[in-house]
Structure formats: structure tokens, C-alpha cells
Enzyme design. Structure first.
Site, PDB file in Angstrom:
ATOM      1  N   TYR A 164       7.065   3.439  -0.850  1.00  0.00           N
ATOM      2  CA  TYR A 164       6.489   2.175  -0.412  1.00  0.00           C
ATOM      3  C   TYR A 164       6.470   2.003   1.108  1.00  0.00           C
ATOM      4  O   TYR A 164       5.654   1.270   1.646  1.00  0.00           O
ATOM      5  CB  TYR A 164       7.301   1.002  -0.972  1.00  0.00           C
ATOM      6  CG  TYR A 164       7.293   0.860  -2.466  1.00  0.00           C
ATOM      7  CD1 TYR A 164       6.128   0.508  -3.140  1.00  0.00           C
ATOM      8  CD2 TYR A 164       8.460   1.039  -3.209  1.00  0.00           C
ATOM      9  CE1 TYR A 164       6.129   0.353  -4.517  1.00  0.00           C
ATOM     10  CE2 TYR A 164       8.462   0.881  -4.584  1.00  0.00           C
ATOM     11  CZ  TYR A 164       7.302   0.539  -5.241  1.00  0.00           C
ATOM     12  OH  TYR A 164       7.301   0.380  -6.599  1.00  0.00           O
TER      13      TYR A 164
ATOM     14  N   THR B 166       0.530   6.818  -6.502  1.00  0.00           N
ATOM     15  CA  THR B 166       1.252   5.842  -5.695  1.00  0.00           C
ATOM     16  C   THR B 166       2.487   5.341  -6.423  1.00  0.00           C
ATOM     17  O   THR B 166       2.586   5.444  -7.650  1.00  0.00           O
ATOM     18  CB  THR B 166       0.372   4.617  -5.385  1.00  0.00           C
ATOM     19  OG1 THR B 166       0.271   3.791  -6.562  1.00  0.00           O
ATOM     20  CG2 THR B 166      -1.010   5.019  -4.923  1.00  0.00           C
ATOM     21  N   ASP B 167       3.405   4.774  -5.671  1.00  0.00           N
ATOM     22  CA  ASP B 167       4.510   4.060  -6.307  1.00  0.00           C
ATOM     23  C   ASP B 167       3.964   2.771  -6.916  1.00  0.00           C
ATOM     24  O   ASP B 167       2.823   2.372  -6.678  1.00  0.00           O
ATOM     25  CB  ASP B 167       5.629   3.793  -5.286  1.00  0.00           C
ATOM     26  CG  ASP B 167       7.007   3.839  -5.935  1.00  0.00           C
ATOM     27  OD1 ASP B 167       7.122   3.448  -7.120  1.00  0.00           O
ATOM     28  OD2 ASP B 167       7.962   4.270  -5.272  1.00  0.00           O
ATOM     29  N   TRP B 168       4.802   2.104  -7.677  1.00  0.00           N
ATOM     30  CA  TRP B 168       4.327   1.030  -8.553  1.00  0.00           C
ATOM     31  C   TRP B 168       4.030  -0.284  -7.797  1.00  0.00           C
ATOM     32  O   TRP B 168       4.785  -0.711  -6.922  1.00  0.00           O
ATOM     33  CB  TRP B 168       5.375   0.784  -9.628  1.00  0.00           C
ATOM     34  CG  TRP B 168       5.178   1.543 -10.908  1.00  0.00           C
ATOM     35  CD1 TRP B 168       5.304   1.030 -12.176  1.00  0.00           C
ATOM     36  CD2 TRP B 168       4.841   2.922 -11.106  1.00  0.00           C
ATOM     37  NE1 TRP B 168       5.050   1.995 -13.121  1.00  0.00           N
ATOM     38  CE2 TRP B 168       4.760   3.168 -12.491  1.00  0.00           C
ATOM     39  CE3 TRP B 168       4.566   3.966 -10.235  1.00  0.00           C
ATOM     40  CZ2 TRP B 168       4.438   4.408 -13.039  1.00  0.00           C
ATOM     41  CZ3 TRP B 168       4.250   5.216 -10.762  1.00  0.00           C
ATOM     42  CH2 TRP B 168       4.184   5.433 -12.143  1.00  0.00           C
TER      43      TRP B 168
END
Length: 662
Positions: free
Chosen positions: A337, A373-375
Site C-alpha cells: 500500500y 494490487t493489495d486489497w
């Protein structure tokens, strides 16, 4: 008074009726929507027999297409499939998010009686399963539940059948965060007792045993396969150079070379030498290294959005990828992130950063696998704002375009394929660019054999997951990764030692070799188990699950521990999720152990010498809070005068072990 009671009763009764009525209406609406969605599905795939071979007619056209032919080259199958996909199907494939299941292993589409907060959250805060699978045409999901293995397997088969009935029969990829430890954090790790239990990544690193780590990956692979999990959202190749960071326990410590060795062994255990039908794909994270968080604050939260490099040590954090993940051919990569402050031409988070994703990951390292991508970096949800650090001013549509332009393929924690459809239809993105990402995603499904057979045998899932030989090796790893920090001729304990214990859930296990007593006064030895200190926080949904902030014990916590262990010879066993300040406790204790996910059973074996602690610290332990504050976030082992240095660890001399080892 009676009249007041009567009126109150009528009002309460009316409220109850209204609540029940609202619940019934809501349930009916959700049931109707689910039924309507499922009615859109086609039939199961029939079997086609060609040249003595059997194939699945996934698009139900009565003939063998190239993508259905297991004999064809994977690239030919990928190209054929993508050529048949609609834009909506392509867009749906570029999203992966959480999905719920019932305790019976059914898709979660409507409310049911439950006391499990996770079930309630998934029912009311996430789109229904049928909405995502059928309307949004998604085919990758991560599961959060920790049911018995046969229930997880049943769920796989149920959701794969839905995928099979879709227009092209695209199978579902089921993913998961780590499940083999005791930690339960919906944002990072999921305790799953049905699987064998192992130490955290820090504990695996403490063993210094790459053969053992690869064997762990191999065992975890078998347990995942038995339950339908085909994508591991791990390992973490990040470096814990910042001791306050709340995700340190998911890393292999602060040393880049050690992390590289462990990362490579870990990925090879899950994937094998190449990705195939018996592999579990690894999504190694978080490129280009998510450890140097400013002040140790985690980037899940707005106050932790910055990654900083005061020691000018950016390249050091690349080593676990360069020498670990990439040589092991990790299938997928996840950026974190955070914003790598002043390391690229714009201060935006990794997934939005073209220099990181394209210039570095794609071009410099030649990585052509899936980048996810991260969440939750695009849209706000019922659980909070999007973690769109550095691009907060952009709309969800603009963020989506920026991520794709940066070079990413898939969006984690999101379910908004309509944004990609809009970007293509409006001419802001070409369908050819979308095809690049979809081909990468489908390529892994083909390599994993999901198009040929995504179904598993529910009847054997419980026999494989948590098999006794797996559990035995996990216990051995727990012991081997435990670090003996101090031992003033107390350990191992002699058989029959009287013990007063605190902090153990199964303290009666001590009676196997010693005698458990009720008070410190009766004891020969005091055993105290404790955890890494932290700062409780609850401003954001996930904060309560992340152990952040201070690494020192408060005066109250410290007084409680010291007043106990000062009464008799004492053994303190500390669960290290991060690098705790143990100076006063080390001085007062007679023996001190650091562990990274240790059951009371294995702790008992260690205390009495049935097993030996053999671990070496994967990170240094600071001597003071000031030393923590004075160190630089991106540098390893740089705290002044550490209490215990990186690599420190004692063990028991073989001749002094009090009981026969297993």
C-alpha cells in the site's frame, strides 16, 4: 402504572414485529436476487471424446475448442480462450476479492442463523456470491473461513460448478492468506486448526533450515490442494528493518540474505520447480519491499502511508526478490500500500507507480507473471475509505486507469469490473491492453490444471489436511525455531520439578514430566508465558488485529511480570510478533525463551529437554525504547547496543538433556 407498562409492551411488541418484518423482507429480496442470478447460468459441461481422450466442453458448443484441449500448448489455449471472451468477462477476471461460505460449504447469498462475526460481515458488507460470480463475471476469490477441510473442499466443488455453468466455463481460482500458524487476523493471516500448525515466518527463519522451509511449503501445498486453495497470498519477502512494524511476524526478519534463502525455499515448496497441476501458485509480496514504514506505522491505515529511506537503503529491500522470489519463479507478485517517499518520479503508492511496476518489475527484472494490487485501493467500502495513498484526489475510475497504466493486472479486494468496461468503451484504455493482463491471469489457471479439472475429492480432505505426520513435523519446526536467549543453569528442568505456570492454556500438560502446583510458594520453578507488548487501537476496522506502536511493557504490565518471576527461579517464554524490549525481564528471569508460534505441548517438551531450542534470532532485540526511536527504518540491525544481536541463540548441551529425545 399498569397503563404505562401496557403501552410500553405494545410499543416493544410493535418494534419486534417491524424488525422481524424488515428482516423477512430483506431475506426474501436477497433470496429472490440469488435465485434470479443462478437462473442465468447454463448447463454443466458435457464430456467430449476425441481420439480416445476425454475433454470438458466448457463452452457447450458440442465441439473441442483449442482452450478445452489439454494436449494443446498453453499459449495456444490462452489465446483461443481470450479471443472468445467478452469485454465484461475479461474485466471480471481482473478482480479478486473476499467471498463468503456457509458452515455447510455453500455459497453465501443470503442471511442465516450465526453467531460468527465473520459470517455477519460477509453477508451484509460484501456483494453476494452469485452477484460476483454471475453478474460481475469474476473468477478469483480469497476465502477467510477456517472450517473443517471437507467443508472447504465441498465449497470448492460448489463454486467450481458455478464457474463451469458460466458461458465459457472458466474455473475459479481460490486464494488464501497464510493458514498454518496460530495468529488470526483477517487482514493478514487465518488460524485454521484443521491444518498442521507451524511457527510464523519469523520462526521458520529462526531455524535457518531451508530444507525444512521447503518441506513446510510442500506440506502446506498438499493441505491447500486437498481443500481447493490454489493460490497462496504469501510469502512476505519484506524485511523487518523497522522493529515497530505491525507485520514483522509475517516476514523472515531483517536480514536480506536470510530472507532471500527462506523466500526461495518457501516458494519452491508450494510451486515445485515449475508451476503445474499439483502446484499452489505463490503471490509473493510486497514488491519492492514493504518494511521501512515511517515510525513503524502500517500502510493499511492513513497514518502509515509513507515508506521512508533515511539510510538510503532502498536497494537492500530488493534482495529477497532478486535472490529469492524471482529465482524460484514465483507465479505472482503483490505490491504494498505504501508510498516509497522520494524514490521515484512521483510520490504515489506502489500499485499506482509506473516506475516501480513497469520500469523496475516488468523491464529491469523481466517479470511477466500476474501483478495483483493489495486489497481495497480503488473504492471506499462499508469498512472504510480506499487505501489510495498518493492518489486520494482521483476518482475510482481514474485510480483504476492509473493502476493498469502502471502495469498491474489484477485488483485485490475490489469487485468493480464495470470501471474497466467504461474505460475501454470510452477509449481511455485499449482492449489489447486488457488482453495482456487477462492472458497472464488465465495462463496461471491453465498451468494449475484448473481448466482440465478444478474439482477435488471431498471424502479424503480430512485425511490429508492435518495428517499426523504433518503435525509432527510442524511441532518439530516450532521447537527448532524457538530461541533460547538466557539460561542460568535452570533448563532443561528435571523430571518431577514443581511448577507454577501462568499464560499457558493447557498448563496441565506440565504434569507429564513435572508437577503443576497452585501457587508460586509451592513451586520450585515459575513458568510465565507472555506476548509482545503493543498499543491497542480501534479507530479503523482492522486496527484491533494489528499489533502496533510501543515495544516496551507498560509499568503495569512490567510490574505484573516482574513481581511474579522474582519470587522463584523462573522461565519466561515470550511470543515475539515484533522485536520486544525485554531488558528488565531478561535481567530478572533465570531463563528466557523467544518463540514464534509455540503450542503448550511443544513448550512443555522444551522445558524438560524432550526437544531442544535451536533457533537463532531473525532480528535483533533492542535494549531500550530510545534505541528503537533512534534507528532508521530502512537499515537492518542498527539499534544501539542491542540486548540480543541478530543471529543470537543458545541451546542445551546434548549431555545435559534430562529426558530421552523423540
Amino acid at each position: 402504572m399498569k397503563k404505562i407498562f401496557k403501552i410500553t409492551g405494545i410499543v416493544i411488541g410493535a418494534l419486534i414485529v417491524l424488525i422481524l418484518l424488515a428482516g423477512f423482507i430483506g431475506y426474501s429480496r436477497m433470496s429472490y436476487k440469488a435465485s434470479n442470478n443462478y437462473s442465468k447460468l447454463g448447463e454443466k459441461a458435457e464430456k467430449l471424446k476425441v481420439d480416445g481422450h476425454e475433454f470438458r466442453d466448457l463452452n457447450k458448443n458440442g465441439k473441442l475448442d483449442v482452450y478445452e484441449d489439454s494436449r494443446a500448448a498453453i499459449e495456444d489455449r490462452v489465446n483461443d480462450l481470450v479471443s472468445q471472451m467478452s469485454l465484461e468477462e475479461k474485466a471480471g477476471s481482473m478482480f479478486i476479492t473476499m467471498i463468503g461460505m456457509t458452515p455447510e460449504g455453500e455459497p453465501m447469498d443470503k442471511p442465516f442463523m450465526t453467531s460468527n462475526p465473520l459470517d455477519i460481515m460477509m453477508t451484509f458488507m460484501m456483494p453476494s456470491s452469485s452477484e460476483m460470480l454471475i453478474n460481475r463475471k469474476m473468477n478469483s476469490f480469497n476465502i477467510l473461513h477456517a472450517h473443517q477441510a471437507n467443508i472447504l473442499a465441498r465449497y470448492n466443488n460448489n463454486i467450481q460448478l458455478i464457474g463451469e455453468k458460466s458461458r465459457l466455463g472458466i474455473p475459479v481460482t481460490i486464494a488464501s492468506d497464510p493458514r498454518h500458524g496460530s495468529e488470526h487476523n483477517p487482514g493478514a493471516a487465518l488460524s485454521t486448526p484443521t491444518f498442521s500448525q507451524w511457527p510464523t515466518s519469523l520462526g521458520l527463519a529462526a531455524t535457518r533450515d531451508t530444507v525444512l522451509v521447503r518441506e513446510f511449503g510442500n506440506i502446506a501445498r498438499q493441505e491447500y490442494l486437498a481443500t481447493g486453495i490454489r493460490l497462496a497470498l504469501h510469502p512476505m519477502a519484506d524485511l523487518a528493518t523497522e522493529p515497530r512494524w505491525g507485520r514483522s511476524n509475517g516476514t523472515f526478519g531483517e536480514d536480506a540474505q536470510l530472507s532471500a534463502m527462506m523466500t526461495k525455499a518457501y516458494v519452491l515448496g508450494f510451486q515445485g520447480d515449475s508451476l503445474g497441476s499439483t502446484s499452489v501458485a505463490c503471490m509473493t509480496k510486497h514488491f519492492s519491499g514493504g518494511g521501512p514504514q515511517a515510525d513503524g506505522e502500517d500502510a493499511h491505515f492513513p497514518y502509515g502511508k509513507d515508506q521512508v529511506y533515511p539510510g538510503d537503503n532502498f536497494d537492500y529491500h530488493l534482495i529477497p526478490f532478486e535472490k529469492g522470489a524471482f529465482p524460484a519463479k514465483t507465479a505472482q507478485i503483490m505490491p504494498y500500500y505504501g508510498i516509497p517517499i522520494d524514490q521515484t518520479d512521483e510520490n504515489v503508492a506502489f500499485a499506482f507507480n509506473k516506475t516501480i511496476i513497469t520500469t523496475m518489475l516488468r523491464e529491469k527484472y523481466g517479470f511477466d507473471g500476474v501483478i495483483c494490487t493489495d486489497w481495497n485501493i480503488i473504492n471506499a467500502t462499508k469498512m472504510g475509505d480506499a487505501r489510495a495513498w498518493g492518489v486520494e484526489g482521483l476518482s475510482p475510475l481514474e485510480r483504476t486507469k492509473k493502476v493498469i497504466d502502471a502495469g498491474c493486472d489484477q485488483f485485490g479486494g475490489e469487485s468493480s469490473p464495470e470501471l474497466i468496461v467504461e474505460l475501454v468503451n470510452s477509449g481511455q484504455l485499449t482492449e489489447a491492453r486488457i488482453d495482456q493482463s487477462v492472458k497472464r491471469i488465465m495462463r496461471d489457471k491453465f498451468r494449475l490444471g484448473l481448466f482440465d479439472n478444478p474439482f477435488i475429492d471431498e471424502s479424503i480432505a480430512n485425511d490429508i489436511a492435518g495428517k499426523e505426520s504433518f503435525r509432527k513435523l510442524g511441532k518439530m519446526a516450532q521447537a527448532k525455531g524457538t530461541v533460547l536467549l538466557k539460561n542460568d543453569n535452570l533448563l532443561p528442568l528435571k523430571k518431577g520439578t514443581k511448577i507454577y505456570a501462568e499464560g499457558m492454556n493447557e498448563k496441565e500438560l506440565l504434569n507429564a514430566y513435572g508437577e503443576l502446583v497452585d501457587t508460586p510458594m509451592e513451586a520450585d520453578v515459575i513458568v510465565k508465558r507472555t506476548n509482545t507488548p503493543f498499543e491497542p487501537r480501534d479507530e479503523y476496522f482492522l486496527e484491533s488485529f494489528f499489533k502496533q506502536g510501543r515495544l516496551y511493557y507498560s509499568d503495569e504490565e512490567k510490574a505484573e511480570i516482574l513481581s511474579l518471576i522474582s519470587q522463584k527461579p523462573s522461565v519466561v517464554i515470550v511470543n515475539l510478533e515484533r522485536a520486544a524490549v525485554l531488558t528488565e525481564i531478561a535481567a530478572e528471569s533465570t531463563a528466557l525463551m523467544a518463540e514464534f508460534g509455540l503450542s503448550d505441548e511443544v513448550a512443555t517438551d522444551l522445558l524438560f529437554g524432550v526437544k531442544k531450542p535451536e533457533g537463532k534470532l531473525p532480528m535483533e532485540l533492542p535494549s531500550s525504547w530510545k534505541a528503537v526511536l533512534d534507528q532508521k527504518e530502512d537499515l537492518p540491525y542498527d539499534s544501539k547496543d542491542p540486548l540480543y544481536s541478530f543471529g543470537y541463540g543458545l541451546t542445551y548441551p546434548t549431555q545435559t538433556i534430562s529426558m530421552t529425545t523423540e
